[in-house]
Design a protein around this motif. Structure first.
Motif, short mmCIF file in Angstrom:
data_model
loop_
_atom_site.label_atom_id
_atom_site.label_comp_id
_atom_site.label_asym_id
_atom_site.label_seq_id
_atom_site.Cartn_x
_atom_site.Cartn_y
_atom_site.Cartn_z
N VAL A 41 0.86 -1.19 0.00
CA VAL A 41 0.00 0.00 0.00
C VAL A 41 0.89 1.23 0.00
O VAL A 41 1.81 1.32 0.79
CB VAL A 41 -0.90 -0.02 1.24
CG1 VAL A 41 -1.75 1.22 1.28
CG2 VAL A 41 -1.74 -1.28 1.24
N PRO A 42 0.60 2.16 -0.83
CA PRO A 42 1.44 3.37 -0.86
C PRO A 42 1.38 4.08 0.48
O PRO A 42 0.38 4.00 1.21
CB PRO A 42 0.79 4.21 -1.95
CG PRO A 42 -0.08 3.30 -2.73
CD PRO A 42 -0.44 2.16 -1.85
N ILE A 43 2.41 4.82 0.75
CA ILE A 43 2.58 5.38 2.09
C ILE A 43 1.54 6.46 2.36
O ILE A 43 1.07 6.63 3.49
CB ILE A 43 4.01 5.90 2.27
CG1 ILE A 43 4.29 6.14 3.75
CG2 ILE A 43 4.23 7.17 1.47
CD1 ILE A 43 5.65 5.77 4.17
N HIS A 44 1.14 7.19 1.35
CA HIS A 44 0.14 8.25 1.59
C HIS A 44 -1.15 7.65 2.08
O HIS A 44 -1.77 8.13 3.05
CB HIS A 44 -0.11 9.02 0.28
CG HIS A 44 1.11 9.70 -0.23
ND1 HIS A 44 1.83 9.21 -1.30
CD2 HIS A 44 1.76 10.80 0.20
CE1 HIS A 44 2.87 10.00 -1.51
NE2 HIS A 44 2.85 10.98 -0.62
N ILE A 45 -1.55 6.63 1.42
CA ILE A 45 -2.80 5.98 1.81
C ILE A 45 -2.66 5.44 3.23
O ILE A 45 -3.60 5.52 4.03
CB ILE A 45 -3.14 4.86 0.82
CG1 ILE A 45 -3.42 5.46 -0.56
CG2 ILE A 45 -4.35 4.07 1.29
CD1 ILE A 45 -3.59 4.46 -1.66
N GLN A 46 -1.49 4.96 3.56
CA GLN A 46 -1.29 4.44 4.91
C GLN A 46 -1.48 5.54 5.93
O GLN A 46 -2.12 5.34 6.97
CB GLN A 46 0.11 3.84 5.04
CG GLN A 46 0.24 2.51 4.37
CD GLN A 46 1.63 1.94 4.53
OE1 GLN A 46 2.47 2.51 5.23
NE2 GLN A 46 1.88 0.81 3.91
N ILE A 47 -0.94 6.69 5.63
CA ILE A 47 -1.04 7.82 6.58
C ILE A 47 -2.50 8.23 6.74
O ILE A 47 -2.98 8.48 7.85
CB ILE A 47 -0.18 9.01 6.10
CG1 ILE A 47 1.30 8.64 6.22
CG2 ILE A 47 -0.50 10.27 6.89
CD1 ILE A 47 2.21 9.60 5.53
N VAL A 48 -3.20 8.28 5.62
CA VAL A 48 -4.61 8.69 5.67
C VAL A 48 -5.40 7.70 6.51
O VAL A 48 -6.21 8.09 7.37
CB VAL A 48 -5.17 8.79 4.23
CG1 VAL A 48 -6.67 8.89 4.25
CG2 VAL A 48 -4.56 9.99 3.52
N VAL A 49 -5.16 6.45 6.25
CA VAL A 49 -5.88 5.42 7.01
C VAL A 49 -5.58 5.55 8.49
O VAL A 49 -6.47 5.45 9.35
CB VAL A 49 -5.50 4.02 6.48
CG1 VAL A 49 -5.96 2.94 7.44
CG2 VAL A 49 -6.09 3.80 5.10
#
Lengths: 400, 90
Positions: A366-374
């Motif tokens: 999973v890309p890191i941006h999506i991880q941060i958002v989640v």
């Protein structure tokens, strides 16, 4: 024990008779003298192996014994001194041969004799084996060398073709022209052929790769190519071949160009003075591109050099343009460095297997941006729940 | 001192004097009895044999094997023990 040698004369008559019969020798008359028997014995059995067998027996015994004596003297039969001497022959410095030590030394001598025998037998075999193996190894090495060189040449050509195809997007036929010129001397250096042969060979390979220059000329933008060739390191012969087929394309392109220098390149390409110009170009270009020239020129660098041509032109417009338009830049240009804007799209860099693997793995992760958002969402949710728990009221949820 | 036994260390620690052959490392009751039967009743006699064989490890091992039927480990222990004793006291 050696048999006692006995002259047949000493044999009894009956013995002589029996021996003669045994050897199918016609017996003399019954009442002949012993001497007759002896003569017959000597005569016939001398011819056969028996008489010689006597000698042979002697000889055999001797020979049988000699080898035995030489190779297998029973250590038990040796005297202490002999045993010591024998051990010394095999390089063993024995101590005192005493009652208690004798057995051990005899054992040691037997071991050494056995190993000697094995060595002798193996040595003969090994000689044959080694010779065969050497031949095999040599032939294998030769084959490997040949295959290696062939493979290398093939891979080089493949690489060149790939690069050329890559270059099609933003490289210009003149580059190939110039590179071809550069390659021609390189090919000459490699091959002991005369100039004509080198050109011919390049022309031959030219025909094979003619499709590449066509594609390139059509795709490349005319304005960019200023007819300045980068110094292509002596490497690919196939590229040089392409140049000659490109000449036609170049002519067309140059007719559209405003630059007048391009015409010179044509003339020089057609000419056979490439090799002469090569050193000149070197001399001329060295002060200009000294800083950029790297001795190790890989074919891949060609692609990198083309984008720089314009910049060079911009920076050094007044420099005497060498006939070959060779600018020695083997180093890959730094994108947007030294005030030079990124003008051209750079091809994908060659990725190491590790990078490729990493990229693949990252694709699945999973890309890191999506991880941060989640993560933020989850944190907010938990905060809301905590609030709800604290107040134990529906207040926070009502707002939602 | 990684792989030496207590017996080895004890033997090498001091001059052997009149120690029995069973004091040697690797020589137990059975082997010691056999050696005594052959006439090697004291450790110094075995030492004598070791020295007569010029302190050659291989020869001494062979001799030990022939004389009392010692196995490889026992041979090695005895040989090493005597060697070390010689280094220390000879």
């Amino acid at each position: 024990m050696p048999l006692l040698v006995q002259h047949p004369a000493y044999f009894s008559k009956s013995r002589l008779k029996s021996d003669l019969v045994a050897h199918n020798v016609a017996l003399p008359p019954a009442k002949s003298k012993k001497e007759v028997y002896v003569e017959l014995y000597l005569k016939h059995i001398d011819q056969r192996s028996d008489f010689s067998s006597d000698e042979e027996d002697l000889v055999q015994d001797v020979t049988v014994e000699n080898p035995v004596v030489a190779e297998e003297p029973d250590p038990r039969d040796l005297t202490d001194d002999d045993l010591k001497a024998k051990l010394l022959e095999h390089g063993v410095k024995a101590g005192p041969i005493l009652a208690s030590t004798r057995a051990v030394y005899e054992k040691k001598l037997r071991k050494l004799l056995q190993s000697d025998r094995h060595d002798r037998v193996n040595g003969a075999e090994k000689g044959v084996l080694y010779s065969d193996s050497e031949e095999e190894e040599e032939s294998e090495q030769d084959e490997d060398a040949e295959s290696g060189s062939e493979g290398k040449s093939q891979t080089v050509e493949q690489l060149e073709e790939q690069e050329n195809s890559q270059n099609g997007d933003f490289t210009y036929p003149q580059c190939f022209l110039l590179s071809s010129r550069l390659h021609v001397p390189a090919s000459r250096n490699r091959e002991p052929d005369s100039k004509g042969n080198a050109l011919k060979s390049s022309a031959r390979s030219l025909s094979q790769n003619s499709w590449i220059p066509v594609g390139i000329s059509r795709s490349s933008s005319v304005d960019r190519c200023s007819g300045v060739g980068s110094v292509v390191p002596p490497g690919s012969q196939s590229v040089s071949s392409q140049a000659f087929s490109i000449t036609q394309m170049v002519e067309e392109m140059e007719s559209q160009r405003a630059l007048s220098t391009s015409s010179n390149t044509e003339g020089e390409v057609n000419g056979s003075n490439v090799q002469e110009h090569w050193p000149q170009s070197d001399r001329l270009d060295m002060p200009v591109v000294d800083e950029y020239y790297t001795p190790k020129a890989s074919p891949y660098n060609q692609t990198m050099k083309e984008p720089l041509k314009d910049t060079f032109k911009d920076l050094l417009p007044d420099n005497d343009i060498t006939p070959t338009r060779i600018y020695a830049t083997c180093r890959r240009p730094i994108k947007g460095a030294a005030g030079r804007p990124v003008q051209y799209a750079y091809p994908e860099t060659p990725a190491s297997p590790i990078t490729l693997e990493r990229r693949e793995v990252e694709r699945h992760l999973v890309p890191i941006h999506i991880q941060i958002v989640v993560f933020l969402i989850v944190a907010c949710l938990l905060y809301l729940i905590y609030d709800y728990a604290e107040d134990n009221s529906l207040g926070p949820f009502v707002s939602l | 001192m990684s792989s030496t036994s207590q017996k080895h260390r004890d033997f090498v620690a001091e001059p052997m004097g009149e120690k029995s052959v069973m004091a040697l490392a690797g020589i137990g009751e059975v082997l010691g009895k056999r050696l005594e039967d052959k006439g090697f009743d004291k450790a110094y006699v075995v030492l004598g044999q070791f020295l007569v064989l010029k302190k050659d490890e291989e020869l001494f091992r062979d001799w030990l094997k022939d004389t009392c039927g010692a196995n490889s480990k026992q041979q090695g222990d005895c040989c090493g023990c005597l060697k070390e004793w010689c280094d220390a006291f000879l």
